[in-house]
Write a protein that holds these residues in place. Sequence first.
Motif, PDB file in Angstrom:
ATOM      1  N   LEU A  16       0.720  -1.158  -0.116  1.00 17.04           N
ATOM      2  CA  LEU A  16       0.043  -0.126  -0.029  1.00 17.04           C
ATOM      3  C   LEU A  16       0.921   1.141   0.160  1.00 17.04           C
ATOM      4  O   LEU A  16       0.261   2.315  -0.486  1.00 17.04           O
ATOM      5  CB  LEU A  16      -1.002   0.097   1.268  1.00 17.04           C
ATOM      6  CG  LEU A  16      -2.361  -0.728   1.110  1.00 17.04           C
ATOM      7  CD1 LEU A  16      -2.893  -0.754   2.435  1.00 17.04           C
ATOM      8  CD2 LEU A  16      -3.061  -0.376  -0.134  1.00 17.04           C
TER       9      LEU A  16
ATOM     10  N   SER B 156      -1.902  10.232   1.635  1.00 22.68           N
ATOM     11  CA  SER B 156      -2.581  10.620   2.589  1.00 22.68           C
ATOM     12  C   SER B 156      -1.759  10.681   3.916  1.00 22.68           C
ATOM     13  O   SER B 156      -1.527   9.566   4.359  1.00 22.68           O
ATOM     14  CB  SER B 156      -3.863  10.002   2.819  1.00 22.68           C
ATOM     15  OG  SER B 156      -4.594  10.136   4.268  1.00 22.68           O
TER      16      SER B 156
ATOM     17  N   TRP C 278      -3.553   8.438   6.618  1.00 22.63           N
ATOM     18  CA  TRP C 278      -3.320   7.103   6.286  1.00 22.63           C
ATOM     19  C   TRP C 278      -1.923   6.590   6.684  1.00 22.63           C
ATOM     20  O   TRP C 278      -1.598   5.486   7.081  1.00 22.63           O
ATOM     21  CB  TRP C 278      -3.852   6.635   4.994  1.00 22.63           C
ATOM     22  CG  TRP C 278      -5.107   6.389   4.767  1.00 22.63           C
ATOM     23  CD1 TRP C 278      -6.252   7.241   4.343  1.00 22.63           C
ATOM     24  CD2 TRP C 278      -5.850   5.040   4.683  1.00 22.63           C
ATOM     25  NE1 TRP C 278      -7.546   6.630   4.247  1.00 22.63           N
ATOM     26  CE2 TRP C 278      -7.193   5.232   4.444  1.00 22.63           C
ATOM     27  CE3 TRP C 278      -5.261   3.727   5.168  1.00 22.63           C
ATOM     28  CZ2 TRP C 278      -8.115   4.207   4.634  1.00 22.63           C
ATOM     29  CZ3 TRP C 278      -6.062   2.714   5.045  1.00 22.63           C
ATOM     30  CH2 TRP C 278      -7.400   2.944   4.855  1.00 22.63           C
TER      31      TRP C 278
ATOM     32  N   SER D 248     -12.318   5.533   6.667  1.00 23.35           N
ATOM     33  CA  SER D 248     -13.067   5.020   5.939  1.00 23.35           C
ATOM     34  C   SER D 248     -14.280   5.479   5.817  1.00 23.35           C
ATOM     35  O   SER D 248     -15.105   5.823   4.848  1.00 23.35           O
ATOM     36  CB  SER D 248     -12.923   3.422   6.092  1.00 23.35           C
ATOM     37  OG  SER D 248     -11.826   3.124   6.008  1.00 23.35           O
TER      38      SER D 248
ATOM     39  N   GLY E 270     -14.433   8.731   4.072  1.00 21.29           N
ATOM     40  CA  GLY E 270     -14.235   8.434   2.600  1.00 21.29           C
ATOM     41  C   GLY E 270     -13.125   8.934   2.149  1.00 21.29           C
ATOM     42  O   GLY E 270     -12.751   9.076   0.795  1.00 21.29           O
ATOM     43  N   LEU E 271     -11.944   8.944   2.788  1.00 19.63           N
ATOM     44  CA  LEU E 271     -10.674   9.402   2.500  1.00 19.63           C
ATOM     45  C   LEU E 271      -9.774   7.966   2.251  1.00 19.63           C
ATOM     46  O   LEU E 271      -9.609   7.074   3.101  1.00 19.63           O
ATOM     47  CB  LEU E 271      -9.972  10.272   3.895  1.00 19.63           C
ATOM     48  CG  LEU E 271      -8.428  10.445   3.365  1.00 19.63           C
ATOM     49  CD1 LEU E 271      -8.456  11.462   2.240  1.00 19.63           C
ATOM     50  CD2 LEU E 271      -7.803  11.311   4.599  1.00 19.63           C
ATOM     51  N   ASP E 272      -9.381   7.982   1.139  1.00 19.64           N
ATOM     52  CA  ASP E 272      -8.811   6.829   0.558  1.00 19.64           C
ATOM     53  C   ASP E 272      -6.978   6.853   0.801  1.00 19.64           C
ATOM     54  O   ASP E 272      -6.806   8.078   0.857  1.00 19.64           O
ATOM     55  CB  ASP E 272      -9.034   6.553  -0.718  1.00 19.64           C
ATOM     56  CG  ASP E 272     -10.116   6.046  -1.361  1.00 19.64           C
ATOM     57  OD1 ASP E 272     -10.977   5.439   0.010  1.00 19.64           O
ATOM     58  OD2 ASP E 272     -10.720   6.365  -2.390  1.00 19.64           O
ATOM     59  N   PRO E 273      -6.148   5.802   0.719  1.00 19.03           N
ATOM     60  CA  PRO E 273      -4.816   5.942   0.921  1.00 19.03           C
ATOM     61  C   PRO E 273      -4.103   6.856  -0.046  1.00 19.03           C
ATOM     62  O   PRO E 273      -3.174   7.499   0.416  1.00 19.03           O
ATOM     63  CB  PRO E 273      -4.387   4.909   0.977  1.00 19.03           C
ATOM     64  CG  PRO E 273      -5.496   3.710   1.458  1.00 19.03           C
ATOM     65  CD  PRO E 273      -6.820   4.323   0.828  1.00 19.03           C
ATOM     66  N   ASP E 274      -4.731   7.003  -1.265  1.00 16.40           N
ATOM     67  CA  ASP E 274      -4.211   7.891  -2.315  1.00 16.40           C
ATOM     68  C   ASP E 274      -4.469   9.341  -2.220  1.00 16.40           C
ATOM     69  O   ASP E 274      -4.126  10.251  -2.932  1.00 16.40           O
ATOM     70  CB  ASP E 274      -4.566   7.387  -3.555  1.00 16.40           C
ATOM     71  CG  ASP E 274      -6.154   7.279  -3.863  1.00 16.40           C
ATOM     72  OD1 ASP E 274      -6.811   7.783  -3.209  1.00 16.40           O
ATOM     73  OD2 ASP E 274      -6.413   6.849  -4.962  1.00 16.40           O
TER      74      ASP E 274
ATOM     75  N   THR F 237      -7.397  10.575  -2.258  1.00 18.21           N
ATOM     76  CA  THR F 237      -8.798  11.061  -2.747  1.00 18.21           C
ATOM     77  C   THR F 237     -10.014  10.851  -1.735  1.00 18.21           C
ATOM     78  O   THR F 237      -9.684   9.970  -1.051  1.00 18.21           O
ATOM     79  CB  THR F 237      -9.132  10.273  -4.109  1.00 18.21           C
ATOM     80  OG1 THR F 237      -9.074   8.852  -3.747  1.00 18.21           O
ATOM     81  CG2 THR F 237      -7.904  10.518  -5.052  1.00 18.21           C
TER      82      THR F 237
ATOM     83  N   HIS G  61     -13.980   9.860  -1.437  1.00 19.10           N
ATOM     84  CA  HIS G  61     -15.283   9.364  -2.035  1.00 19.10           C
ATOM     85  C   HIS G  61     -16.443   9.447  -1.341  1.00 19.10           C
ATOM     86  O   HIS G  61     -16.261   9.472  -0.128  1.00 19.10           O
ATOM     87  CB  HIS G  61     -14.921   7.979  -2.743  1.00 19.10           C
ATOM     88  CG  HIS G  61     -14.775   7.054  -1.444  1.00 19.10           C
ATOM     89  ND1 HIS G  61     -13.774   6.768  -0.901  1.00 19.10           N
ATOM     90  CD2 HIS G  61     -15.706   6.084  -0.965  1.00 19.10           C
ATOM     91  CE1 HIS G  61     -13.776   5.886   0.190  1.00 19.10           C
ATOM     92  NE2 HIS G  61     -15.208   5.690   0.098  1.00 19.10           N
TER      93      HIS G  61
ATOM     94  N   ASP H 294     -19.993   7.660  -0.935  1.00 25.94           N
ATOM     95  CA  ASP H 294     -20.841   6.540  -1.259  1.00 25.94           C
ATOM     96  C   ASP H 294     -22.208   7.031  -1.472  1.00 25.94           C
ATOM     97  O   ASP H 294     -22.821   7.818  -0.764  1.00 25.94           O
ATOM     98  CB  ASP H 294     -20.896   5.120  -0.356  1.00 25.94           C
ATOM     99  CG  ASP H 294     -19.580   4.673  -0.311  1.00 25.94           C
ATOM    100  OD1 ASP H 294     -18.910   4.667  -1.200  1.00 25.94           O
ATOM    101  OD2 ASP H 294     -19.233   4.253   0.861  1.00 25.94           O
TER     102      ASP H 294
END
Length: 200
Positions: A118, A124, A127, A187, A190-194, A196, A198, A200
């Motif tokens: 990962l 982030s 993360w 999570s 909505g914060l992703d490791p990259d 971004t 998102h 839902d």
Amino acid sequence: MAEAESIIGTPDIPDAEGTAGDEAADRADDRGEETAPGRGKRRVMVLFVVAVFAYLIDLISKMLVVAKLEHHAPVEIFGDWLQLSAIRNAGAAFGIGEAYTVIFTCIAATVIVVIARLARKLYSLPWAIALGLLLGGALGNLTDRIFRAPGTFQGAVVDFIAPAHFAVFNLADSAICCGGVLIVILSFKGLDPDGTVHKD
């Protein structure tokens, strides 16, 4: 003449685009903005710094516990509410599943490999901190399982933090739990490791 100029000028177009891209990158640097690769390297560095810190704190605490507390009476911190009591735990965190030491060893090793993979797309900071805590905690307990008695990959983890009416645990368990809770929070947000976000 116009055709000759267009033919001569055509090969210069990619260079012009490249120059424009370089100028844009220079302007970004002047504004103090990080490019994606640079930001990713910084986050990976944070991950490993947090992991090393968590691992060393856990390792040093266990060395002190084995040297000073093992085979001795518990040390009271807050009366009966919090004590330091050295025990050997062959199971998972908080003494769960003592009959499956080898399985938990494999799980810890797998977690470390997944975190390392990962890290390649990590942009982030939260993360990075969360995964660093997980990595440091997993490495701490995995070290016990590899090098402590009764044998390689079957070693018992040193636990010593003993709150009243709760399982005995160590600093590696604490790091793993804090990292896990932070990942759940990230999570839900909505914060992703990259880096971004998102919805839902």
